[in-house]
Scaffold this active site. Structure first.
Site, PDB file in Angstrom:
ATOM      1  N   SER A 261       0.820  -1.204   0.000  1.00  0.00           N
ATOM      2  CA  SER A 261       0.000   0.000   0.000  1.00  0.00           C
ATOM      3  C   SER A 261       0.861   1.264   0.000  1.00  0.00           C
ATOM      4  O   SER A 261       1.755   1.399  -0.835  1.00  0.00           O
ATOM      5  CB  SER A 261      -0.949  -0.040   1.211  1.00  0.00           C
ATOM      6  OG  SER A 261      -1.996   0.867   1.047  1.00  0.00           O
TER       7      SER A 261
ATOM      8  N   ASP B 261      -8.979  -4.467  -6.480  1.00  0.00           N
ATOM      9  CA  ASP B 261      -8.572  -3.393  -5.573  1.00  0.00           C
ATOM     10  C   ASP B 261      -8.743  -2.020  -6.218  1.00  0.00           C
ATOM     11  O   ASP B 261      -8.099  -1.736  -7.236  1.00  0.00           O
ATOM     12  CB  ASP B 261      -7.116  -3.609  -5.169  1.00  0.00           C
ATOM     13  CG  ASP B 261      -6.611  -2.577  -4.173  1.00  0.00           C
ATOM     14  OD1 ASP B 261      -7.447  -1.875  -3.562  1.00  0.00           O
ATOM     15  OD2 ASP B 261      -5.376  -2.486  -3.999  1.00  0.00           O
TER      16      ASP B 261
ATOM     17  N   HIS C 113      -6.394  -5.700  -2.010  1.00  0.00           N
ATOM     18  CA  HIS C 113      -5.228  -4.935  -1.595  1.00  0.00           C
ATOM     19  C   HIS C 113      -4.169  -5.843  -0.961  1.00  0.00           C
ATOM     20  O   HIS C 113      -4.410  -6.472   0.068  1.00  0.00           O
ATOM     21  CB  HIS C 113      -5.698  -3.898  -0.570  1.00  0.00           C
ATOM     22  CG  HIS C 113      -4.903  -2.647  -0.538  1.00  0.00           C
ATOM     23  ND1 HIS C 113      -4.661  -1.881  -1.652  1.00  0.00           N
ATOM     24  CD2 HIS C 113      -4.295  -1.991   0.485  1.00  0.00           C
ATOM     25  CE1 HIS C 113      -3.953  -0.814  -1.317  1.00  0.00           C
ATOM     26  NE2 HIS C 113      -3.703  -0.867  -0.031  1.00  0.00           N
TER      27      HIS C 113
END
Length: 485
Positions: free
Chosen positions: A172, A405, A431
């Site tokens: 991320s 995602d 994710h």
């Protein structure tokens, strides 16, 4: 084997006892729930870190927390895997797929907590003025200094002079940091993995909402759109009643409430649990039930109770609090949003799921309300100019993204020379699915892919990751540089 580096007593005395639990889907990534099986280690170590790396005069320091896992380490010359912690407290090294990679490569795993988050705060208050040193640039320099510090500690422990080969990992925002670290400090790592690495700062992130709709599917998307319309109508007629229905009466601003409801849907899609959201809602639609009540049931049972999200996360009065608390990460991430990366999850002009009231003005007003009228808003052009966005000119960086995602539209989704990019395609691949399996939250130990709708899709990408790591580590070692300082 342990390398212990204790913080000076004077610094330790200044550290408050603080346990931070992430409770925001507005932040990109949710760390594992606290459980011994979810971590490779939770043993804390400390180092002294410079507050401002870019001042030639300021030599102030703070205590920064880190962790090390040496159970699989092929001492003394095995590789060092640096796992970057992102926009939340770092309570240990999580037991995801990196643990499997450490065993395969005989690697030590180390992890540094991001400045300001968790217990690694430079000041006793999170006032806007004190947050001026919270940035990705300062965080990257922290990682470089830590890499040097830890390597020197290792060399002293084993009485050696050559550096180990290093490889950097992140998911991320931490995935973006991983890519940026290789870009800015290529001499310090043999390569990087940017899992769902959001390297592109986006001002109006309309593609986010569009991807939520695509991932939900036409039937579920239509129901979500109808729920948004019904909620907006009820807000106009009986605001207190509708907010109470969702256990969100404390959200006095309608924009905060509507953001909360949008995030509740996003979380199921983003973290690989789409059926938790869509199945009860589409069934309620077919049965002619009250859709708002059906959604409220999902929000309270899944988003609040199961995922552990606090409604306070969306309350601007909460975000304004400068006192360090268990939920300070909310304020900290919004500061980075409001200064560097934006990612404003605004409603597209047409066919949106989230309310059109969650627009650019809502975000900019939040930034000023929370951090002061002098907050100009995020300079995404400067961020993308500095790092390159999706045109990042790096090398030996692996980019991975889950097909479902919504954050993948801020990542690098096409391969380029020495920077391969892979999409993990499956119904519940979201994710960080390459590192965390399915669903991505809550954590499944070792990132087991057995619950992914297509485990083969995950495992094929994982094999490619292994091949790149193996190649780049061997190139690093054979060159004799070992990514040394």
């Amino acid at each position: 084997m342990r390398i212990t580096a204790a913080a000076p007593e004077s610094i330790l005395l200044a550290i408050l006892v603080l346990t931070v639990t992430v409770a925001s889907a507005q932040r990109l990534f949710r760390p594992p729930a606290t459980s011994s099986k979810n971590y490779l280690t939770k043993e804390v170590h400390w180092m002294n870190q410079t507050i401002d790396h870019f001042s030639p005069y300021d030599r102030r320091q703070f205590a920064q927390r880190y962790y090390e896992y040496l159970d699989e380490f092929r001492a003394p010359d095995g590789p060092i895997f640096l796992k970057i912690c992102g926009e939340s407290a770092c309570s240990g090294i999580s037991n995801d797929y990196l643990g499997v990679l450490a065993k395969k490569f005989g690697a030590a795993v180390v992890s540094l907590e991001h400045r300001y988050y968790g217990k690694s705060y430079p000041f006793g208050s999170l006032s806007t003025d004190n947050l001026q040193y919270l940035s990705s640039k300062q965080a990257l320099f922290d990682l470089a200094v830590f890499r040097q510090y830890y390597q020197e500690s290792l060399n002293a422990k084993f009485n050696k002079s050559t550096d180990n080969p290093w490889f950097v990992f992140g998911i991320s925002y931490a995935g973006a940091l991983s890519a940026w670290f290789r870009l800015k400090f290529p001499h310090l790592t043999c390569g990087s993995l940017a899992s769902s690495g959001v390297v592109l700062a986006v001002y109006n992130f309309t593609e986010f909402d569009k991807q939520v709709g695509e991932s939900a599917g036409p039937e579920c998307k239509a129901v979500l759109q109808e729920i948004t319309s019904l909620v907006e109508q009820r807000l106009g007629s009986n605001q207190r009643e509708i907010k109470t229905l969702f256990n969100a009466s404390k959200l006095s601003k309608d924009g905060d409430f509507l953001y909360f409801l949008a995030d509740a849907a996003v979380t199921a899609i983003q973290y690989g649990n789409p059926d938790k959201l869509c199945t009860p809602l589409t069934e309620a639609k077919k049965a002619g039930e009250d859709l708002v009540e059906a959604y409220a049931k999902y929000v309270k049972e899944y988003y609040i109770d199961f995922m552990g999200v606090s409604v306070d996360t969306y309350d601007q009065q909460h975000l304004k609090k400068a006192k360090i608390t268990d939920n300070s990460s909310d304020r900290l991430w919004w500061f980075q949003v409001c200064t560097e990366v934006a990612y404003f999850q605004v409603a597209p002009a047409n066919d949106s799921i989230r309310s059109s009231k969650v627009d650019t003005r809502y975000h900019l007003d939040l930034c000023k309300n929370v951090f002061g009228n002098n907050m100009p808003g995020p300079d995404v052009n400067a961020t993308n100019l500095y790092y390159g966005g999706t045109r990042i000119a790096g090398s030996k960086i692996i980019f991975t993204n889950g097909s479902q995602d919504p954050w993948r539209h801020a990542s690098k989704q096409t391969s380029s020379p020495e920077m391969p990019s892979y999409i993990v395609n499956c119904h519940n691949c979201g994710h960080g699915s390459d590192m965390r399996g399915c669903p991505q939250s809550p954590l499944i130990p070792e990132g087991d892919a057995k619950n992914c709708s297509s485990p083969d899709a995950v495992n094929k990408v994982r094999q490619k990751i292994i091949n790149h790591i193996d190649l780049w580590l061997s190139q690093c070692q054979s060159s004799g540089t070992r990514a040394s300082l």
